[in-house]
Design a protein around this motif. Structure first.
Motif, mmCIF file in Angstrom:
data_model
loop_
_atom_site.group_PDB
_atom_site.id
_atom_site.type_symbol
_atom_site.label_atom_id
_atom_site.label_comp_id
_atom_site.label_asym_id
_atom_site.label_seq_id
_atom_site.Cartn_x
_atom_site.Cartn_y
_atom_site.Cartn_z
ATOM 1 N N UNK A 1 0.828 -1.203 0.000
ATOM 2 C CA UNK A 1 0.000 0.000 0.000
ATOM 3 C C UNK A 1 0.867 1.259 0.000
ATOM 4 N N UNK A 2 1.946 1.234 0.769
ATOM 5 C CA UNK A 2 2.828 2.393 0.820
ATOM 6 C C UNK A 2 3.468 2.688 -0.529
ATOM 7 N N UNK A 3 3.938 1.629 -1.222
ATOM 8 C CA UNK A 3 4.536 1.817 -2.547
ATOM 9 C C UNK A 3 3.483 2.311 -3.533
ATOM 10 N N UNK A 4 2.253 1.813 -3.408
ATOM 11 C CA UNK A 4 1.179 2.257 -4.292
ATOM 12 C C UNK A 4 0.875 3.742 -4.083
ATOM 13 N N UNK A 5 0.866 4.179 -2.826
ATOM 14 C CA UNK A 5 0.645 5.595 -2.533
ATOM 15 C C UNK A 5 1.774 6.442 -3.099
ATOM 16 N N UNK A 6 3.003 5.953 -2.959
ATOM 17 C CA UNK A 6 4.162 6.670 -3.489
ATOM 18 C C UNK A 6 4.055 6.833 -5.002
ATOM 19 N N UNK A 7 3.672 5.763 -5.692
ATOM 20 C CA UNK A 7 3.513 5.831 -7.146
ATOM 21 C C UNK A 7 2.357 6.757 -7.527
#
Length: 280
Positions: A103-109
């Motif tokens: 989820x964190x990587x998705x938010x970053x992207x």
């Protein structure tokens, strides 16, 4: 003779124990690493292709269970003393950590996409094309579980526990995270050097995850796995294409999130979330 060695080991300082551990581990690995290094003209600090790096790292991590089992036997400890347990709650923590990491990587992207710093080229596959997507996704997941599990057992498990036997939690976490960050330079110091502050902060966040999980490594393992899994999948599929207008200091030097403000912000936000759990 063995009894004398055990007595000296019990009286040895933490740095001696950790040095011996790494020395034995590397000693077991050198017969594998030296022929490969000669063939590829590689030396520590020189960058490698992903495939060659995976071969070296994989062979090193393959020997880790032997080394950690020996260390636990010498110290008369079980794996649970290092935070490694197999229970239903551990699997739940692992799953939660994976979800939080992805989820964190998705938010970053998503943030980078909103500001126009990346181009999204991943297309929703048809039913016929689904296997071509699931294959790299599953391979990335297996690799992420293995790599993250080994590193968490090593650093947040063995090394952190050793330092914490003589130091405070904060001091042990700071030193362990520094070792965790600096050792990444072995696989290419030029590329990794800008990431050192981010890797150090990442180590602290993962230590915090172990604290949240009452000393268990499962949440830290899952969180680390989620980050690595998402990163491997996105890189291997080429789903994200950086745009030249993106500021390197913000999005990450050479496309490395941990070398940019956004990546550091993700780590800090994750740490804040974990701290919130502790406070409540």
């Amino acid at each position: 003779m063995l009894h004398g060695f055990l007595d000296r080991w019990s009286e040895a300082g933490v740095w001696v124990k950790i040095s011996w551990f790494f020395g034995v581990w590397l000693g077991l690995w050198l017969p594998i690493a030296i022929p490969l290094a000669r063939r590829w003209n590689w030396y520590p600090g020189k960058s490698l292709t992903p495939q060659k790096k995976l071969t070296l790292v994989g062979s090193l991590y393959f020997l880790f269970p032997v080394t950690i089992s020996g260390a636990a036997a010498i110290e008369n400890l079980s794996f649970s003393d290092y935070g490694w347990t197999w229970q239903l709650d551990s699997l739940k923590s692992l799953a939660i950590g994976v979800g939080l990491g992805v989820f964190g990587i998705a938010i970053l992207a998503a943030v980078q996409r909103i500001f126009g710093w990346i181009r999204w080229e991943f297309k929703v596959p048809s039913i016929d094309a689904l296997p071509t997507v699931m294959s790299p996704l599953s391979v990335a997941g297996i690799l992420a579980l293995w790599v993250a599990g080994t590193e968490e057992f090593l650093f947040r498990g063995f090394v952190q526990t050793q330092f914490q036997s003589q130091l405070s939690l904060g001091a042990a976490a700071a030193i362990t995270s520094a070792i965790f960050a600096v050792l990444h330079l072995v696989w290419g110091w030029r590329e990794t050097l800008p990431e050192i502050p981010g890797l150090w902060l990442m180590g602290l966040i993962l230590t915090l995850a172990r604290v949240v999980d009452d000393g268990n490594l499962s949440l830290a393992w899952g969180l680390h796995t989620g980050w690595v899994w998402a990163a491997i999948f996105l890189e291997s599929t080429g789903a994200i294409v950086p745009i030249e207008t993106a500021p390197a200091w913000l999005s990450g030097i050479d496309g490395r999130p941990l070398a940019g403000v956004l990546g550091l912000g993700l780590l800090m936000a994750t740490g804040g979330f974990l701290q919130l759990i502790i406070d409540t």
